[in-house]
Design a protein around this motif. Structure first.
Motif, PDB file in Angstrom:
ATOM      1  N   UNK A   1       0.810  -1.210   0.000  1.00  0.00           N
ATOM      2  CA  UNK A   1       0.000   0.000   0.000  1.00  0.00           C
ATOM      3  C   UNK A   1       0.850   1.270   0.000  1.00  0.00           C
ATOM      4  N   UNK A   2       2.078   1.172   0.486  1.00  0.00           N
ATOM      5  CA  UNK A   2       2.962   2.335   0.548  1.00  0.00           C
ATOM      6  C   UNK A   2       3.918   2.438  -0.634  1.00  0.00           C
ATOM      7  N   UNK A   3       3.868   1.472  -1.514  1.00  0.00           N
ATOM      8  CA  UNK A   3       4.738   1.511  -2.684  1.00  0.00           C
ATOM      9  C   UNK A   3       4.188   2.520  -3.688  1.00  0.00           C
ATOM     10  N   UNK A   4       4.792   2.584  -4.855  1.00  0.00           N
ATOM     11  CA  UNK A   4       4.392   3.535  -5.884  1.00  0.00           C
ATOM     12  C   UNK A   4       2.878   3.518  -6.050  1.00  0.00           C
ATOM     13  N   UNK A   5       2.259   4.685  -5.933  1.00  0.00           N
ATOM     14  CA  UNK A   5       0.807   4.777  -5.999  1.00  0.00           C
ATOM     15  C   UNK A   5       0.361   5.581  -7.222  1.00  0.00           C
ATOM     16  N   UNK A   6      -0.913   5.575  -7.474  1.00  0.00           N
ATOM     17  CA  UNK A   6      -1.478   6.300  -8.606  1.00  0.00           C
ATOM     18  C   UNK A   6      -1.148   7.783  -8.509  1.00  0.00           C
ATOM     19  N   UNK A   7      -1.216   8.340  -7.319  1.00  0.00           N
ATOM     20  CA  UNK A   7      -0.928   9.767  -7.136  1.00  0.00           C
ATOM     21  C   UNK A   7       0.524  10.108  -7.449  1.00  0.00           C
ATOM     22  N   UNK A   8       1.431   9.130  -7.351  1.00  0.00           N
ATOM     23  CA  UNK A   8       2.838   9.369  -7.682  1.00  0.00           C
ATOM     24  C   UNK A   8       3.045   9.631  -9.171  1.00  0.00           C
ATOM     25  N   UNK A   9       2.058   9.322  -9.990  1.00  0.00           N
ATOM     26  CA  UNK A   9       2.191   9.561 -11.433  1.00  0.00           C
ATOM     27  C   UNK A   9       2.430  11.038 -11.744  1.00  0.00           C
ATOM     28  N   UNK A  10       1.994  11.918 -10.862  1.00  0.00           N
ATOM     29  CA  UNK A  10       2.157  13.354 -11.108  1.00  0.00           C
ATOM     30  C   UNK A  10       3.632  13.737 -11.210  1.00  0.00           C
ATOM     31  N   UNK A  11       4.524  12.933 -10.646  1.00  0.00           N
ATOM     32  CA  UNK A  11       5.957  13.237 -10.689  1.00  0.00           C
ATOM     33  C   UNK A  11       6.620  12.748 -11.979  1.00  0.00           C
ATOM     34  N   UNK A  12       5.901  11.994 -12.789  1.00  0.00           N
ATOM     35  CA  UNK A  12       6.478  11.428 -14.009  1.00  0.00           C
ATOM     36  C   UNK A  12       6.450  12.437 -15.150  1.00  0.00           C
TER      37      UNK A  12
END
Length: 170
Positions: free
Chosen positions: A69-80
């Protein structure tokens, strides 16, 4: 991590297994707990990740779930970067994208819409409005599906996901 010796990864796996199995809670871990473990896991290839999580699951299923649950999440896509996001969007099931965006942050929505043609973004917005209220579990499932595609593409070297072991771009 292609240059890391397999023996080093096996040693890391052993240390993580020992550390997590000896404590009743990942939060009591002396080197950062679940969040740190998730960050480390984000830098591993899919096969190694499955192997490590499999070992952790044998000892503590709740811990394995917490790490995932703490690994790469959907919200982390904003950094791509935009190019990686465009490639990901082409490989994503449109129904999953509609559902995933329904429950996502406005900034992430705008970034993803910016990676599409104006017409495609307008169509997607219309579909989201037409959909009406949806269950959070359905949104989370769609987001997990998209992240699974993203992680696979990242492992294959097709895209670079910021925060998931991608090299710094210049």
């Amino acid at each position: 991590l292609e240059t890391v010796q397999p023996s080093a990864m096996e040693e890391l796996e052993g240390i993580m297994t020992q550390q997590f199995s000896s404590s009743s809670s990942a939060k009591s871990s002396s080197f950062g707990g679940v969040t740190t473990a998730a960050k480390i896991m984000n830098f591993t290839k899919e096969a190694m990740e499955k192997r490590i999580l499999g070992v952790i699951k044998k000892h503590d299923k709740d811990l394995m779930t917490a790490i995932q649950d703490n690994m790469f999440t959907f919200d982390n896509l904003i950094m791509s970067d935009e190019r990686s996001l465009q490639t990901l969007l082409r490989a994503t099931d449109p129904e999953d994208l509609i559902m995933a965006l329904k429950g996502s942050d406005q900034n992430l929505q705008e970034k993803l819409f910016g990676c599409m043609s104006t017409r495609a973004a307008a169509n997607l917005r219309d579909e989201m409005e037409t959909l009406g209220p949806v269950r959070l579990t359905e949104v989370q499932e769609a987001q997990k599906n998209i992240i699974a595609v993203a992680r696979k593409m990242s492992d294959d070297g097709t895209i670079v996901l910021a925060g998931r072991g991608g090299e710094e771009m210049v």
